[in-house]
Design a protein around this motif. Structure first.
Motif, short mmCIF file in Angstrom:
data_model
loop_
_atom_site.label_atom_id
_atom_site.label_comp_id
_atom_site.label_asym_id
_atom_site.label_seq_id
_atom_site.Cartn_x
_atom_site.Cartn_y
_atom_site.Cartn_z
N THR A 190 0.70 -1.11 0.06
CA THR A 190 -0.15 -0.08 -0.18
C THR A 190 0.68 1.24 -0.01
OG1 THR A 190 -0.04 0.05 2.35
CG2 THR A 190 -1.79 -1.26 1.38
N SER A 191 0.27 2.31 -0.40
CA SER A 191 0.93 3.59 -0.35
C SER A 191 -0.04 4.87 -0.07
CB SER A 191 1.67 3.91 -1.61
OG SER A 191 2.19 5.20 -1.50
N SER A 192 0.28 5.61 0.82
CA SER A 192 -0.63 6.86 0.90
C SER A 192 0.05 8.04 0.45
CB SER A 192 -0.87 7.06 2.50
OG SER A 192 -1.65 5.98 2.90
N GLU A 193 0.89 8.05 -0.52
CA GLU A 193 1.43 9.26 -1.04
C GLU A 193 0.43 10.00 -1.70
OE1 GLU A 193 4.85 10.22 -1.76
OE2 GLU A 193 5.66 8.73 -0.35
N GLU A 194 0.62 11.38 -1.68
CA GLU A 194 -0.20 12.40 -2.28
C GLU A 194 -0.16 12.25 -3.87
OE1 GLU A 194 -0.57 16.20 -0.51
OE2 GLU A 194 -0.22 15.56 1.38
N ASP A 195 0.62 12.00 -4.37
CA ASP A 195 0.82 12.07 -5.96
C ASP A 195 0.60 10.81 -6.32
OD1 ASP A 195 1.75 13.26 -8.75
OD2 ASP A 195 3.34 11.81 -8.19
N LEU A 196 -0.58 10.70 -7.21
CA LEU A 196 -0.85 9.36 -7.61
C LEU A 196 0.33 8.48 -8.16
CD1 LEU A 196 -3.17 7.29 -7.93
CD2 LEU A 196 -3.63 8.20 -10.11
N HIS A 197 1.17 8.98 -9.19
CA HIS A 197 2.24 8.27 -9.80
C HIS A 197 3.36 7.70 -8.65
CE1 HIS A 197 1.05 9.58 -13.67
NE2 HIS A 197 1.98 9.02 -14.41
N ALA A 198 3.68 8.71 -7.87
CA ALA A 198 4.42 8.50 -6.66
C ALA A 198 3.97 7.21 -5.79
CB ALA A 198 4.67 9.44 -5.85
N ALA A 199 2.72 7.36 -5.55
CA ALA A 199 2.01 6.06 -4.86
C ALA A 199 2.03 4.83 -5.66
CB ALA A 199 0.55 6.58 -4.37
N VAL A 200 1.55 4.81 -6.82
CA VAL A 200 2.00 3.61 -7.75
C VAL A 200 3.24 3.05 -7.58
CG1 VAL A 200 1.49 2.75 -10.03
CG2 VAL A 200 -0.44 4.29 -8.95
N MET A 201 4.33 4.00 -8.00
CA MET A 201 5.57 3.28 -8.02
C MET A 201 6.20 3.01 -6.53
SD MET A 201 7.60 6.13 -10.67
CE MET A 201 7.59 7.31 -9.50
N ASP A 202 5.62 3.61 -5.46
CA ASP A 202 5.81 3.22 -4.22
C ASP A 202 5.33 1.77 -3.94
OD1 ASP A 202 6.89 3.23 -1.57
OD2 ASP A 202 5.17 4.14 -0.72
N ALA A 203 3.92 1.60 -4.23
CA ALA A 203 3.37 0.11 -4.15
C ALA A 203 4.15 -0.80 -4.96
CB ALA A 203 1.98 0.17 -4.48
N ARG A 204 4.56 -0.56 -6.27
CA ARG A 204 5.35 -1.32 -7.18
C ARG A 204 6.65 -1.87 -6.54
NH1 ARG A 204 8.50 1.50 -11.79
NH2 ARG A 204 9.52 2.14 -9.66
N ASP A 205 7.59 -0.66 -5.99
CA ASP A 205 8.78 -1.05 -5.39
C ASP A 205 8.56 -1.89 -4.21
OD1 ASP A 205 9.89 0.52 -7.63
OD2 ASP A 205 10.14 2.27 -6.16
N ASP A 206 7.62 -1.65 -3.44
CA ASP A 206 7.30 -2.47 -2.12
C ASP A 206 6.97 -4.00 -2.47
OD1 ASP A 206 7.31 -2.87 0.50
OD2 ASP A 206 5.00 -2.35 0.92
N LEU A 207 6.32 -4.14 -3.46
CA LEU A 207 5.93 -5.55 -4.25
C LEU A 207 7.11 -6.27 -4.57
CD1 LEU A 207 3.91 -7.78 -4.80
CD2 LEU A 207 3.78 -6.48 -6.97
N ARG A 208 8.20 -5.42 -5.26
CA ARG A 208 9.38 -6.04 -5.75
C ARG A 208 10.17 -6.50 -4.51
NH1 ARG A 208 11.81 -2.09 -8.15
NH2 ARG A 208 10.75 -2.40 -10.41
N ARG A 209 10.40 -5.76 -3.48
CA ARG A 209 10.82 -6.18 -2.17
C ARG A 209 10.30 -7.26 -1.63
NH1 ARG A 209 11.43 -0.61 -1.80
NH2 ARG A 209 9.60 -0.52 -0.75
N LYS A 210 8.99 -7.45 -1.52
CA LYS A 210 8.32 -8.45 -0.89
C LYS A 210 8.50 -9.73 -1.68
CE LYS A 210 5.24 -5.85 2.05
NZ LYS A 210 3.86 -5.54 2.50
N LEU A 211 8.37 -9.63 -3.22
CA LEU A 211 8.57 -10.73 -3.92
C LEU A 211 9.97 -11.36 -3.75
CD1 LEU A 211 7.00 -9.82 -7.56
CD2 LEU A 211 6.16 -11.77 -5.68
#
Length: 127
Positions: free
Chosen positions: A78-99
């Motif tokens: 999940t991400s609560s970043e205010e900028d949508l692009h930043a939030a999507v990238m934050d969730a993506r990067d976190d998924l990569r780490r968790k994978l």
């Protein structure tokens, strides 16, 4: 690692949930394309990614990315970043780490420390 006949890709496995339209699919797929190499080890028909956003553009915007791979625990980022692009990238990067973490837990034989077996002390052996 053996090759997968039908490897998972973002194009095949990504579903857009609440808050996203099909018009958003192109830029999201482009941002997530870096995950293709990580997902390639899984079968496309056994892999599902779902991206959703609550209160899009609002102060309480919340992006969720859920990854389901058959035989593994569900991964939620999940991400609560205010900028949508930043939030999507934050969730993506976190998924990569968790994978990566999930792979390490699933395949410990590649972890050198877990393979090492202590040698018995010869003074403890009775003849």
């Amino acid at each position: 690692m053996t090759a997968v006949a039908n490897p998972a890709t973002i194009e095949e496995c990504l579903r857009l949930g609440a808050g996203f339209s099909q018009g958003d699919r192109n830029w999201i797929t482009e941002l997530f394309s870096t995950l293709d190499s990580r997902l390639a080890g899984f079968h496309a028909d056994a892999t599902d990614l779902e991206l959703s956003v609550k209160e899009r553009g609002g102060k309480g915007q919340h992006v969720s990315l859920i990854c389901r791979i058959s035989g593994r625990d569900e991964i939620v980022t999940t991400s609560s970043e205010e900028d949508l692009h930043a939030a999507v990238m934050d969730a993506r990067d976190d998924l990569r780490r968790k994978l990566n973490d999930s792979k390490t837990k699933q395949e410990p034989r590649h972890n050198r420390h877990l393979r090492e077996v202590p040698t018995p002390d010869v003074t403890d052996l009775e003849v």
